[in-house]
Design a protein around this motif. Structure first.
Motif, PDB file in Angstrom:
ATOM      1  N   PRO A  21       0.441  -0.707  10.197  1.00 27.33           N
ATOM      2  CA  PRO A  21       1.205  -0.346   8.987  1.00 27.33           C
ATOM      3  C   PRO A  21       0.378   0.539   7.969  1.00 27.33           C
ATOM      4  O   PRO A  21       0.692   1.505   7.456  1.00 27.33           O
ATOM      5  N   THR A  22      -0.891  -0.060   7.918  1.00 30.07           N
ATOM      6  CA  THR A  22      -1.784   0.562   6.874  1.00 30.07           C
ATOM      7  C   THR A  22      -2.191   2.235   7.292  1.00 30.07           C
ATOM      8  O   THR A  22      -2.174   2.927   6.571  1.00 30.07           O
ATOM      9  N   LEU A  23      -2.442   2.309   8.567  1.00 29.73           N
ATOM     10  CA  LEU A  23      -2.746   3.406   9.286  1.00 29.73           C
ATOM     11  C   LEU A  23      -1.740   4.363   8.960  1.00 29.73           C
ATOM     12  O   LEU A  23      -1.727   5.503   8.928  1.00 29.73           O
ATOM     13  N   ILE A  24      -0.383   3.991   9.225  1.00 30.94           N
ATOM     14  CA  ILE A  24       0.729   4.679   9.292  1.00 30.94           C
ATOM     15  C   ILE A  24       0.857   5.267   8.098  1.00 30.94           C
ATOM     16  O   ILE A  24       1.370   6.423   7.689  1.00 30.94           O
ATOM     17  N   TYR A  25       0.821   4.354   6.784  1.00 32.99           N
ATOM     18  CA  TYR A  25       1.159   4.571   5.574  1.00 32.99           C
ATOM     19  C   TYR A  25       0.092   5.827   5.420  1.00 32.99           C
ATOM     20  O   TYR A  25       0.435   6.635   4.370  1.00 32.99           O
ATOM     21  N   ARG A  26      -1.180   5.636   5.371  1.00 32.89           N
ATOM     22  CA  ARG A  26      -2.137   6.570   5.097  1.00 32.89           C
ATOM     23  C   ARG A  26      -1.919   8.019   5.614  1.00 32.89           C
ATOM     24  O   ARG A  26      -2.099   8.967   5.026  1.00 32.89           O
ATOM     25  N   ARG A  27      -1.510   8.011   6.982  1.00 21.89           N
ATOM     26  CA  ARG A  27      -1.170   9.334   7.519  1.00 21.89           C
ATOM     27  C   ARG A  27       0.108   9.826   7.076  1.00 21.89           C
ATOM     28  O   ARG A  27       0.317  11.106   7.009  1.00 21.89           O
ATOM     29  N   THR A  28       1.342   9.188   6.711  1.00 21.31           N
ATOM     30  CA  THR A  28       2.528   9.672   6.300  1.00 21.31           C
ATOM     31  C   THR A  28       3.083   9.322   5.170  1.00 21.31           C
ATOM     32  O   THR A  28       3.902  10.272   4.432  1.00 21.31           O
ATOM     33  N   LYS A  29       2.445   8.622   4.404  1.00 22.17           N
ATOM     34  CA  LYS A  29       2.823   8.043   2.976  1.00 22.17           C
ATOM     35  C   LYS A  29       4.283   7.651   2.887  1.00 22.17           C
ATOM     36  O   LYS A  29       5.145   7.770   2.038  1.00 22.17           O
ATOM     37  N   ASN A  30       4.960   7.158   4.073  1.00 21.72           N
ATOM     38  CA  ASN A  30       6.263   6.947   4.302  1.00 21.72           C
ATOM     39  C   ASN A  30       6.380   5.400   4.042  1.00 21.72           C
ATOM     40  O   ASN A  30       6.366   4.716   5.231  1.00 21.72           O
ATOM     41  N   LEU A  31       6.619   4.978   3.018  1.00 20.77           N
ATOM     42  CA  LEU A  31       6.643   3.419   2.684  1.00 20.77           C
ATOM     43  C   LEU A  31       7.926   2.789   3.259  1.00 20.77           C
ATOM     44  O   LEU A  31       7.820   1.659   3.682  1.00 20.77           O
ATOM     45  N   ARG A  32       9.135   3.700   3.428  1.00 21.56           N
ATOM     46  CA  ARG A  32      10.259   2.939   3.955  1.00 21.56           C
ATOM     47  C   ARG A  32      10.135   2.610   5.495  1.00 21.56           C
ATOM     48  O   ARG A  32      10.336   1.466   5.855  1.00 21.56           O
ATOM     49  N   ALA A  33       9.392   3.569   5.955  1.00 20.25           N
ATOM     50  CA  ALA A  33       9.111   3.375   7.584  1.00 20.25           C
ATOM     51  C   ALA A  33       8.058   2.101   7.664  1.00 20.25           C
ATOM     52  O   ALA A  33       8.569   1.337   8.577  1.00 20.25           O
ATOM     53  N   VAL A  34       7.259   2.000   7.069  1.00 18.88           N
ATOM     54  CA  VAL A  34       6.351   0.663   7.026  1.00 18.88           C
ATOM     55  C   VAL A  34       7.019  -0.403   6.626  1.00 18.88           C
ATOM     56  O   VAL A  34       6.802  -1.468   7.311  1.00 18.88           O
ATOM     57  N   GLN A  35       7.995  -0.473   5.661  1.00 15.24           N
ATOM     58  CA  GLN A  35       8.810  -1.777   5.389  1.00 15.24           C
ATOM     59  C   GLN A  35       9.568  -2.276   6.623  1.00 15.24           C
ATOM     60  O   GLN A  35       9.779  -3.265   7.036  1.00 15.24           O
TER      61      GLN A  35
END
Length: 208
Positions: free
Chosen positions: A163-177
């Motif tokens: 999730p941290t890697l995904i957020y850093r790449r996309t800044k898509n907080l809803r997706a990480v949630q």
């Protein structure tokens, strides 16, 4: 009459020498350092466990209770799976990458696991699957083997990594949630420590 009073006893703080707070996620280089080591030494169970922990983003209590049928369709490991979380009682879906699927196929085959068997049977005691305590010991061994300080990392490190890697790449907080199965966005923000990370990133990009 003795009026002398002894000085109050000074106890060492409970957290002296310990790292408190969220455990750091793994870097890409650290993920591959663990993965390659497990591959080289033919540790099929550990490789499948490590890969699945990274991909599934599950809490340890949910991960250790997975059965073969939870991630397989017939004789094939699925590209996606859905699990009911013990803590929230809400389902969460996760993807299984090709590398993870391959490691699971090799582990299931070599261990002779059946459809209804636990994915990671316990080798000690009467428990049908590894306990969360056993899982924690296994994880800390991985960290120690590549030179990481085990006190700075935990099983939650594996849950937080992707999730941290995904957020850093996309800044898509809803997706990480959604990937973490959090019911509140605020929980995801706190979990990832996003405000701190973003502030540091902006500071690094600013010339004084």
């Amino acid at each position: 009459m003795n009026t002398h009073t002894s000085a109050p006893e000074h106890r060492a703080p409970w957290n002296r020498g310990k790292l408190i707070g969220q455990k750091a996620p793994l870097r890409i280089s650290e993920i591959w350092a663990i993965r390659v080591r497990l591959e080289i030494y033919g540790r099929r169970r550990d490789l499948a466990l490590f890969n699945l922990a990274i991909d599934s983003k599950l809490r340890g209590c949910d991960l250790v209770q997975l059965r073969v049928q939870d991630i397989c369709h017939g004789n094939h490991v699925a590209s996606r799976a859905t699990v009911m979380q013990q803590k929230t009682k809400h389902p969460v879906q996760f993807e299984l990458t090709a590398g993870t699927r391959n490691s699971l196929v090799e582990w299931i085959s070599s261990a002779g696991l059946k459809h209804n068997d636990y994915l990671f049977p316990s080798r000690i005691g009467d428990s049908p699957h590894i306990s969360t305590r056993q899982y924690a010991r296994i994880v800390h061994q991985w960290f120690d083997e590549i030179g990481l300080d085990p006190t700075a990392y935990s099983t939650h490190t594996l849950r937080r990594t992707k999730p941290t890697l995904i957020y850093r790449r996309t800044k898509n907080l809803r997706a990480v949630q959604l990937l973490l199965g959090h019911t509140r966005l605020e929980s995801t923000v706190r979990y990832l420590g996003i405000e701190v990370d973003d502030a540091l990133e902006m500071a690094e990009q600013t010339d004084a």
